[in-house]
Motif scaffolding. Structure first.
Motif, PDB file in Angstrom:
ATOM      1  N   THR A 358     -27.338 -12.765 -15.870  1.00 10.97           N
ATOM      2  CA  THR A 358     -26.058 -12.625 -16.606  1.00 10.97           C
ATOM      3  C   THR A 358     -25.148 -12.441 -15.374  1.00 10.97           C
ATOM      4  O   THR A 358     -25.228 -11.603 -14.466  1.00 10.97           O
ATOM      5  CB  THR A 358     -25.926 -11.581 -17.611  1.00 10.97           C
ATOM      6  OG1 THR A 358     -26.866 -12.062 -18.735  1.00 10.97           O
ATOM      7  CG2 THR A 358     -24.607 -11.667 -17.996  1.00 10.97           C
ATOM      8  N   SER A 359     -24.030 -13.194 -15.157  1.00 11.54           N
ATOM      9  CA  SER A 359     -23.051 -12.937 -14.291  1.00 11.54           C
ATOM     10  C   SER A 359     -21.596 -12.762 -14.793  1.00 11.54           C
ATOM     11  O   SER A 359     -21.464 -13.861 -15.581  1.00 11.54           O
ATOM     12  CB  SER A 359     -23.270 -13.901 -13.112  1.00 11.54           C
ATOM     13  OG  SER A 359     -22.922 -15.180 -13.230  1.00 11.54           O
ATOM     14  N   THR A 360     -20.706 -12.054 -14.428  1.00 12.38           N
ATOM     15  CA  THR A 360     -19.350 -12.123 -14.681  1.00 12.38           C
ATOM     16  C   THR A 360     -18.564 -11.931 -13.426  1.00 12.38           C
ATOM     17  O   THR A 360     -18.847 -10.737 -12.917  1.00 12.38           O
ATOM     18  CB  THR A 360     -19.151 -11.087 -15.872  1.00 12.38           C
ATOM     19  OG1 THR A 360     -20.015 -11.360 -16.986  1.00 12.38           O
ATOM     20  CG2 THR A 360     -17.790 -11.179 -16.156  1.00 12.38           C
ATOM     21  N   PHE A 361     -17.772 -12.865 -13.294  1.00  7.13           N
ATOM     22  CA  PHE A 361     -16.625 -12.682 -12.138  1.00  7.13           C
ATOM     23  C   PHE A 361     -15.486 -12.510 -12.565  1.00  7.13           C
ATOM     24  O   PHE A 361     -15.089 -13.216 -13.760  1.00  7.13           O
ATOM     25  CB  PHE A 361     -16.757 -13.589 -11.247  1.00  7.13           C
ATOM     26  CG  PHE A 361     -18.144 -13.896 -10.553  1.00  7.13           C
ATOM     27  CD1 PHE A 361     -18.550 -13.056  -9.466  1.00  7.13           C
ATOM     28  CD2 PHE A 361     -19.149 -14.629 -11.013  1.00  7.13           C
ATOM     29  CE1 PHE A 361     -19.776 -13.284  -8.810  1.00  7.13           C
ATOM     30  CE2 PHE A 361     -20.351 -14.573 -10.573  1.00  7.13           C
ATOM     31  CZ  PHE A 361     -20.576 -14.120  -9.494  1.00  7.13           C
ATOM     32  N   GLY A 362     -14.510 -11.789 -12.173  1.00  4.39           N
ATOM     33  CA  GLY A 362     -13.119 -11.484 -12.812  1.00  4.39           C
ATOM     34  C   GLY A 362     -12.121 -11.139 -11.714  1.00  4.39           C
ATOM     35  O   GLY A 362     -12.315 -10.696 -10.774  1.00  4.39           O
ATOM     36  N   TYR A 363     -10.963 -11.922 -12.143  1.00  7.94           N
ATOM     37  CA  TYR A 363      -9.728 -11.421 -11.157  1.00  7.94           C
ATOM     38  C   TYR A 363      -8.661 -10.997 -11.919  1.00  7.94           C
ATOM     39  O   TYR A 363      -8.333 -11.734 -13.231  1.00  7.94           O
ATOM     40  CB  TYR A 363      -9.373 -12.707 -10.507  1.00  7.94           C
ATOM     41  CG  TYR A 363      -8.188 -12.668  -9.532  1.00  7.94           C
ATOM     42  CD1 TYR A 363      -8.439 -12.136  -8.213  1.00  7.94           C
ATOM     43  CD2 TYR A 363      -6.770 -12.977 -10.063  1.00  7.94           C
ATOM     44  CE1 TYR A 363      -7.065 -11.843  -7.496  1.00  7.94           C
ATOM     45  CE2 TYR A 363      -5.777 -12.910  -9.269  1.00  7.94           C
ATOM     46  CZ  TYR A 363      -5.628 -12.412  -8.048  1.00  7.94           C
ATOM     47  OH  TYR A 363      -4.808 -12.072  -7.196  1.00  7.94           O
ATOM     48  N   THR A 364      -8.001  -9.938 -11.644  1.00  2.38           N
ATOM     49  CA  THR A 364      -6.932  -9.118 -12.268  1.00  2.38           C
ATOM     50  C   THR A 364      -5.604  -9.110 -11.234  1.00  2.38           C
ATOM     51  O   THR A 364      -5.836  -8.659 -10.309  1.00  2.38           O
ATOM     52  CB  THR A 364      -7.084  -8.065 -12.888  1.00  2.38           C
ATOM     53  OG1 THR A 364      -8.470  -8.059 -13.738  1.00  2.38           O
ATOM     54  CG2 THR A 364      -5.931  -7.391 -13.792  1.00  2.38           C
ATOM     55  N   PHE A 365      -4.315  -9.664 -12.002  1.00  2.00           N
ATOM     56  CA  PHE A 365      -3.195  -9.599 -11.255  1.00  2.00           C
ATOM     57  C   PHE A 365      -2.364  -8.387 -12.264  1.00  2.00           C
ATOM     58  O   PHE A 365      -2.260  -8.970 -13.380  1.00  2.00           O
ATOM     59  CB  PHE A 365      -2.465 -10.708 -10.934  1.00  2.00           C
ATOM     60  CG  PHE A 365      -1.356 -10.198 -10.706  1.00  2.00           C
ATOM     61  CD1 PHE A 365      -0.880 -10.077  -9.176  1.00  2.00           C
ATOM     62  CD2 PHE A 365      -0.362 -10.576 -11.244  1.00  2.00           C
ATOM     63  CE1 PHE A 365       0.374  -9.710  -8.587  1.00  2.00           C
ATOM     64  CE2 PHE A 365       1.208 -10.409 -10.814  1.00  2.00           C
ATOM     65  CZ  PHE A 365       1.443  -9.949  -9.388  1.00  2.00           C
ATOM     66  N   ASN A 366      -2.156  -7.424 -11.573  1.00  2.00           N
ATOM     67  CA  ASN A 366      -1.290  -6.497 -12.281  1.00  2.00           C
ATOM     68  C   ASN A 366       0.048  -6.072 -11.664  1.00  2.00           C
ATOM     69  O   ASN A 366       0.002  -5.882 -10.200  1.00  2.00           O
ATOM     70  CB  ASN A 366      -1.836  -5.198 -12.478  1.00  2.00           C
ATOM     71  CG  ASN A 366      -0.980  -4.196 -13.314  1.00  2.00           C
ATOM     72  OD1 ASN A 366      -0.435  -3.299 -12.787  1.00  2.00           O
ATOM     73  ND2 ASN A 366      -0.823  -4.311 -14.713  1.00  2.00           N
ATOM     74  N   ASN A 367       1.217  -6.343 -12.390  1.00  2.00           N
ATOM     75  CA  ASN A 367       2.430  -6.225 -11.562  1.00  2.00           C
ATOM     76  C   ASN A 367       3.371  -5.203 -12.388  1.00  2.00           C
ATOM     77  O   ASN A 367       3.425  -5.555 -13.814  1.00  2.00           O
ATOM     78  CB  ASN A 367       3.361  -7.220 -11.456  1.00  2.00           C
ATOM     79  CG  ASN A 367       4.932  -7.181 -10.756  1.00  2.00           C
ATOM     80  OD1 ASN A 367       5.857  -7.092 -11.470  1.00  2.00           O
ATOM     81  ND2 ASN A 367       4.766  -6.248  -9.849  1.00  2.00           N
ATOM     82  N   ARG A 368       3.589  -3.847 -11.823  1.00  2.00           N
ATOM     83  CA  ARG A 368       4.269  -2.739 -12.476  1.00  2.00           C
ATOM     84  C   ARG A 368       5.742  -2.664 -11.981  1.00  2.00           C
ATOM     85  O   ARG A 368       5.735  -2.156 -11.043  1.00  2.00           O
ATOM     86  CB  ARG A 368       3.432  -1.666 -12.422  1.00  2.00           C
ATOM     87  CG  ARG A 368       4.145  -0.420 -13.266  1.00  2.00           C
ATOM     88  CD  ARG A 368       3.227   0.808 -12.935  1.00  2.00           C
ATOM     89  NE  ARG A 368       3.745   2.079 -13.242  1.00  2.00           N
ATOM     90  CZ  ARG A 368       3.380   3.180 -13.133  1.00  2.00           C
ATOM     91  NH1 ARG A 368       2.308   3.264 -12.734  1.00  2.00           N
ATOM     92  NH2 ARG A 368       3.896   4.305 -13.664  1.00  2.00           N
TER      93      ARG A 368
END
Length: 753
Positions: A358-368
């Motif tokens: 099982t593989s999970t790849f993620g990308y998160t962009f957060n702007n505050r």
């Protein structure tokens, strides 16, 4: 985004093996067919339901071991592990009636077992169950779970607290990846809405073995919205109204699934005015607006199951300071925050002949972003100061970009033993673009490797494992000129390492009491704010100074959970003791700068202990009546004898609930009344204020209404029925003398096609 789509298409072009299918009939103990039984394979995100004859069928399955879950309200949940070696498998089920809630698959733990089989005690609630309680926000609904509460600033800003631990000590997972949104701050929310989730699972206690740093206090694991059943189309529209804030929530969802492909899209819009207290005064600038959109596409064949998900969330939320302007406008005043979160996750399960990866790849962009008006001495705020925002440059503008990965190999298993090995990690970059700097530009790299095994025999289960983690944090030097002084953010280059381990044992004592004993260690590496802060934190209204010499927080927790079930009675007792070395907290120094009190991060060994206790009575022959009661308490102290800050008050919750069906026009109907008693909190840190006891009464009713060929779900709730004016101990507004929300009438209606 293009990279993820390309990977998905490559994975889907791999040559498939022969297709497998499973089918059968599901009946009750009187051999009567059951209609509408859920048949689901969790790891494939694939399911169906039985027809009028109790028949089900699932096609296009892998040539591998799968877990098939059968669940139906009022009956015991069953789970079967199948090795699909033949093209067609026939499997029939006979379900036994159950008095209490359905047993459910737990996804957040390693081996995805039913809760009744799981070594760890995990709390689970569906999004609909939280909605039935009339919560205005998702985090407010979570705080109704025993052992879970929230640090709040009005109703638009809330952060979870698990057994007294919060912030970076509670890890949040959604779409199978870590939520990274500057979660060290208490002055903004999670950025997750109920429209994008199916359910939530709460691990109360250290889960560093499975998740690494920041899971020292526990995990909130949000399961995303499920796809539609096989070969079906689903459309739903939901509208909710909140009288106290004159707020609304409008959401929609579209799903389409066939044997191989599945697709969904959801969206929501929330708008709320300032909330009204029990004294009928509106708390200025507690208003907020939220826009949510998420979509997913999945494909499965006999070799691979792939799911690509995208989630967008934008929230504009006011930062309250006083009870001033009294209106019902919904556009935030200054100061306010503009928070944007975008998440992409790509999950694959590769089915090998005797194992799976099982593989999970993620990308998160957060702007505050934080906007505020700067006033000359003597100026006052006025209502006409409502933006447009383009008039001002954001005083605070943080970009956080996170790439994460999680790869697990389920080794070939025997009849009694399962083993998983895996690696996890992330690369994170933080950059500043605003006028002010809260934390410096920095890069963080995490890497962890672990091994865990489960051994089951008769009525016993033993589960344990070990893990190694490393975290490297490097930052840039910044010099910020403020009036006649310069605040210097010195560059750091720190690294942290840790070994974690856990051991759990589940058995049945005296043939009646389900018993779980868990011992686990966890850790949390210091975050950027704790290491590097050097300036005014307007959201907290203080001057904060970091400490680059901070060490890892490390803890060891022992946990005992006992449960007794009979046909009409359930009782449980969960106790824990948690010792934390080098507990990090912020403390006042007694000094001031620019009229702001100076606070500095420091460390001290600490201990937390407490538990959750309760019962559930289902009297015979009143099968429709349920009486539930729970009590949870937490004590948190430093080794020097001082109490830890922001520890929730003891709480007793009693609920009387009636469940019923009326002919064919009302299904799954319910009516409930809940009395929540919060005790006085006088065990406080040296810079806190005590809070008095208070009682809240909430009522609700609802169900699924069928009229001709149309059906819809309706919920009616009144929270704080008697309009009590009160101060929650974890409210950040209580220091300003501002009470929590008063009476709130909530109505919700949901159409499904």
């Amino acid at each position: 985004m293009k990279v993820y789509i390309s990977i998905l298409l490559i994975g889907l072009t791999i040559v498939a093996h022969a297709q497998r299918s499973v089918s059968g009939t599901i009946t009750n103990s009187q051999n009567e067919p059951l209609f509408g039984v859920d048949v689901f394979i969790e790891e494939l995100h694939k399911g169906t339901s039985t027809n009028e004859n109790g028949y089900y069928e699932l096609n296009n399955l892998p040539n591998n071991s799968i877990k098939l879950t059968v669940a139906f309200i009022g009956f015991e949940t069953q789970i079967k592990t199948l090795n699909l070696q033949q093209n067609e498998t026939v499997l029939n089920f006979i379900l036994q009636e159950a008095v209490f809630k359905m047993d459910e698959i737990i996804v957040s733990t390693a081996f995805n077992k039913l809760q009744s089989e799981n070594v760890m005690k995990v709390e689970r609630a569906t999004a609909q169950q939280l909605k039935n309680k009339g919560a205005a926000t998702l985090i407010e609904g979570l705080s109704s779970i025993a052992g879970v509460s929230q640090v709040s600033t009005g109703i638009g800003i809330g952060k979870p607290v698990i057994r007294g631990l919060r912030g970076n000590r509670v890890l949040v997972y959604t779409q199978g990846i870590r939520l990274e949104n500057q979660q060290f701050g208490d002055e903004h929310g999670l950025g997750i809405d109920e429209s994008s989730i199916e359910s939530v699972e709460v691990i109360k206690g250290p889960a560093s073995l499975l998740y690494g740093s920041d899971a020292l206090g526990g995990v909130l694991y949000f399961n995303p919205t499920k796809f539609a059943e096989a070969n079906s189309f689903n459309l739903n529209i939901n509208q909710s109204y909140y009288a106290n804030t004159q707020g609304s929530n409008t959401s929609f969802g579209v799903k389409q699934t066939n044997d191989s492909w599945k697709f969904l899209v959801n969206g929501a819009r929330n708008q709320h005015s300032d909330y009204k207290t029990g004294d009928n005064e509106r708390v200025t600038n507690t208003r907020f607006n939220e826009t949510i959109f998420n979509t997913a596409i999945g494909h499965s064949n006999s070799f691979i199951s792939s799911t690509l998900r995208f989630n967008f969330n934008n929230t504009k939320v006011g930062i309250p300071e006083e009870i001033g302007i009294q209106n019902t406008h919904k556009t935030p005043l200054y100061p306010y925050q503009d928070l944007t979160n975008k998440m992409v996750s790509f999950n694959n399960i590769f089915f090998l002949p005797t194992s799976k990866i099982t593989s999970t790849f993620g990308y998160t962009f957060n702007n505050r972003k934080e906007f505020e008006l700067h006033h000359e001495e003597g100026e006052v705020h006025a209502e006409e100061e409502v933006h447009p925002e383009e008039e001002l440059v954001a005083s605070l503008n943080l970009d956080l970009k996170t790439f994460s990965y999680d790869v697990k190999w389920n080794l070939p298993k025997s009849e009694k033993v399962e083993t998983i090995i895996g690696i996890q990690g992330l690369n994170q970059k933080n950059k500043n673009f605003g006028e002010e700097i809260l934390i410096p530009n920095a890069t963080t790299n995490d890497f962890g490797a672990f091994l865990t095994s489960s051994f089951d025999w008769k009525q016993h289960s033993l589960q344990g494992g070990i893990r190694f983690d490393t975290r490297a944090i490097s930052s840039e030097k910044h010099i910020v000129l403020h009036e006649d002084e310069a605040h210097v953010f010195e560059a750091i280059d720190n690294s942290f390492e840790n070994f974690s381990a856990s051991l759990g044992y589940k058995t049945t004592l005296f043939k009646k009491i389900t018993s779980r004993f868990n011992f686990a260690s966890g850790f949390k590496a210091p975050n950027l704010a704790e290491l590097t802060s050097n300036g005014i934190h307007h959201g907290s209204n203080r001057f904060e100074i970091g400490n680059s010499a901070l060490k890892n927080e490390k803890n060891f927790q022992s946990d005992i959970a006992l449960e007794y079930y009979s046909k009409h009675f359930e009782i449980f007792a969960n106790g824990f003791y948690n010792h934390i070395n080098n507990y990090i907290f912020i403390n006042p120094t007694g000094e001031f700068e620019d009229e702001y009190a100076i606070y500095k991060y420091t460390q001290e060994n600490a201990n937390l202990y407490g538990g959750e206790f309760g019962f559930h009575l289902h009297p015979h022959p009143l099968d429709w009546l349920h009486l539930q009661s729970s009590f949870d308490f937490i004590i948190g102290k430093q080794n020097n004898g001082n109490y830890l800050p922001l520890i929730p008050a003891h709480k007793l919750t009693n609920t009387l609930r009636a469940e019923y069906d009326i002919n064919n026009w009302l299904k799954n109907g319910f009516t409930l009344i809940t009395v929540e008693s919060n005790f006085k909190q006088k065990n406080i840190s040296e810079f806190e204020t005590a809070t008095n006891n208070y009682n809240l009464v909430n009522i609700g009713t609802g169900g699924k209404i069928n009229i001709s060929k149309m059906s819809f779900n309706i919920n009616l709730n009144i929270n704080n029925l008697f309009n009590t004016s009160y101060f929650s101990h974890l409210s950040r507004l209580k220091t300003n003398g501002i009470p929590n929300i008063g009476r709130n009438f909530i109505t919700s209606i949901k159409f499904e096609i």
